[in-house]
Design an enzyme around this catalytic site. Structure first.
Site, PDB file in Angstrom:
ATOM      1  N   HIS A   9       0.826  -1.305  -0.106  1.00 24.11           N
ATOM      2  CA  HIS A   9      -0.046  -0.064  -0.211  1.00 24.11           C
ATOM      3  C   HIS A   9       0.904   1.323  -0.027  1.00 24.11           C
ATOM      4  CE1 HIS A   9       0.859   0.926   4.185  1.00 24.11           C
ATOM      5  NE2 HIS A   9       0.855  -0.514   4.518  1.00 24.11           N
ATOM      6  N   ARG A  60      -5.964   1.209   4.390  1.00 27.69           N
ATOM      7  CA  ARG A  60      -4.527   1.579   3.444  1.00 27.69           C
ATOM      8  C   ARG A  60      -4.437   0.737   2.371  1.00 27.69           C
ATOM      9  NH1 ARG A  60      -3.085  -0.575   8.284  1.00 27.69           N
ATOM     10  NH2 ARG A  60      -1.391  -1.929   8.588  1.00 27.69           N
ATOM     11  N   GLU A  87      -1.506  -7.155   7.395  1.00 24.58           N
ATOM     12  CA  GLU A  87      -0.165  -6.831   7.969  1.00 24.58           C
ATOM     13  C   GLU A  87       0.268  -7.579   9.419  1.00 24.58           C
ATOM     14  OE1 GLU A  87       2.888  -6.434   7.829  1.00 24.58           O
ATOM     15  OE2 GLU A  87       3.199  -4.072   7.758  1.00 24.58           O
ATOM     16  N   HIS A 182       0.344  -5.615   2.380  1.00 25.21           N
ATOM     17  CA  HIS A 182       1.185  -4.964   3.333  1.00 25.21           C
ATOM     18  C   HIS A 182       2.647  -5.549   3.541  1.00 25.21           C
ATOM     19  CE1 HIS A 182      -2.519  -3.518   5.044  1.00 25.21           C
ATOM     20  NE2 HIS A 182      -2.952  -4.489   4.513  1.00 25.21           N
TER      21      HIS A 182
END
Length: 248
Positions: A9, A60, A87, A182
Site C-alpha cells: 500500500h 490503506r 499486515e 502490506h
C-alpha cells in the site's frame, strides 16, 4: 505466461509518523494517495489487464487498490478481501513510535520485533480495546486465528495456504492478478515464491506503492521478478523502510 503483481500500500498516515501499525486501521497519507495513483498509471502504461484482485481487510490497502483500479479503468473487476493478507500484528507496539522504541529498547531489539522470523512483539491483552477480537470485521473468525501479536513466521503460516488454495489457481486461470497488501504479508508470499531463508528474509525491504512483478511459465515455475520504476528511486524507498527503526 502468468504474471503476479504485488504492491505494498501507499504510505499511510502512521508510516509518515513512523509508528507501528499492524492491524490498526489507518488510512493513506497524501503521499500514499499519490503513490497509489502513480502505480495505477504505471501498470496501465505497461499494458496489464487484471481480471481479479486481492487485498486485506485494512483501509490503506483497500484504498490503494481502488486508486490503482481507478487509473486502470478496472473498478468493475472482482476483488477478494481476506484477513490473511493483513499486515503482521505488532501486538502492544501498535501505535508506538519506532524511533522512541529504539531509544528505549535499542536498535537490536526493535529490529528483532520488526523483522525477525520467529520472535513476536509483546502481545496485546485480550481486554485491550485495540485487540482484534473487539473489531467487527473479525467476528466470524475462529478465535484461534485472531492474533494478539505475530512474528513473520505466523504471517507466513496464514498467507501461504491462501496463496496455494486461492490465489495461485486464479492466476493460472486469469494469467494476471494484482495483490495490494502490506509489507509483511507480501514478504511472506515473496519468501515462499523465491524460497528465501528465514535469516535472509530479514533483509527484504518492500517500498510503498511500487509494483513488484513475478513472471511464471505455464507450469508456475518462476522465471523472473522485478520492480516497475526507476531503480534509484526504488532503492531510496527501500532504504527509507530499512531506516524506520533506527535512531535519528
Amino acid at each position: 505466461m502468468n504474471k503476479l503483481v504485488l504492491i505494498r500500500h501507499g504510505e499511510s498516515i502512521w508510516n509518515k509518523e513512523n509508528r507501528f501499525t499492524g492491524w490498526t486501521d489507518v488510512d493513506l497519507s497524501e503521499r500514499g494517495i499519490r503513490e497509489a495513483t502513480e502505480a495505477g498509471q504505471t501498470l496501465k502504461k505497461e499494458g496489464f489487464n487484471f481480471k481479479v484482485a486481492y487485498t486485506s481487510y485494512l483501509t490503506r490497502a483497500i484504498r490503494t487498490l481502488w486508486l490503482i483500479q481507478e487509473q486502470m479503468d478496472s473498478l468493475w473487476i472482482p476483488v477478494y478481501k481476506t484477513w490473511r493478507l493483513n499486515e503482521k500484528h505488532y501486538g502492544n507496539l501498535q501505535g508506538l513510535n519506532k524511533t522512541e522504541m529504539v531509544e528505549k529498547y535499542g536498535d537490536k531489539q526493535v529490529l528483532i520485533w520488526r523483522r525477525s522470523y520467529d520472535v513476536a512483539p509483546p502481545p496485546l491483552p485480550e481486554d485491550d480495546p485495540r485487540h482484534p477480537k473487539h473489531d467487527p470485521r473479525y467476528r466470524d473468525l475462529d478465535p484461534k486465528d485472531i492474533p494478539a501479536t505475530e512474528a513473520l513466521k505466523n504471517t507466513v503460516e496464514r498467507i501461504v495456504p491462501y496463496w496455494k488454495d486461492e490465489m495461485e489457481p486464479n492466476l493460472i486461470v486469469h494469467k494476471e492478478i494484482l495483490v495490494a497488501a502490506h509489507g509483511n504479508s507480501l514478504r511472506g508470499i515473496v519468501k515462499y515464491l523465491k524460497n528465501i531463508s528465514d535469516e535472509d528474509i530479514v533483509g527484504l525491504n518492500l517500498p510503498t506503492g511500487i509494483p513488484y512483478v513475478f513472471e511464471f511459465d505455464d507450469n508456475m515455475s518462476l522465471l523472473k521478478d522485478y520492480f516497475l520504476g526507476d531503480p534509484e528511486v526504488i532503492q531510496k524507498l527501500m532504504d527509507e523502510v530499512a531506516n524506520q527503526g533506527k535512531k535519528k
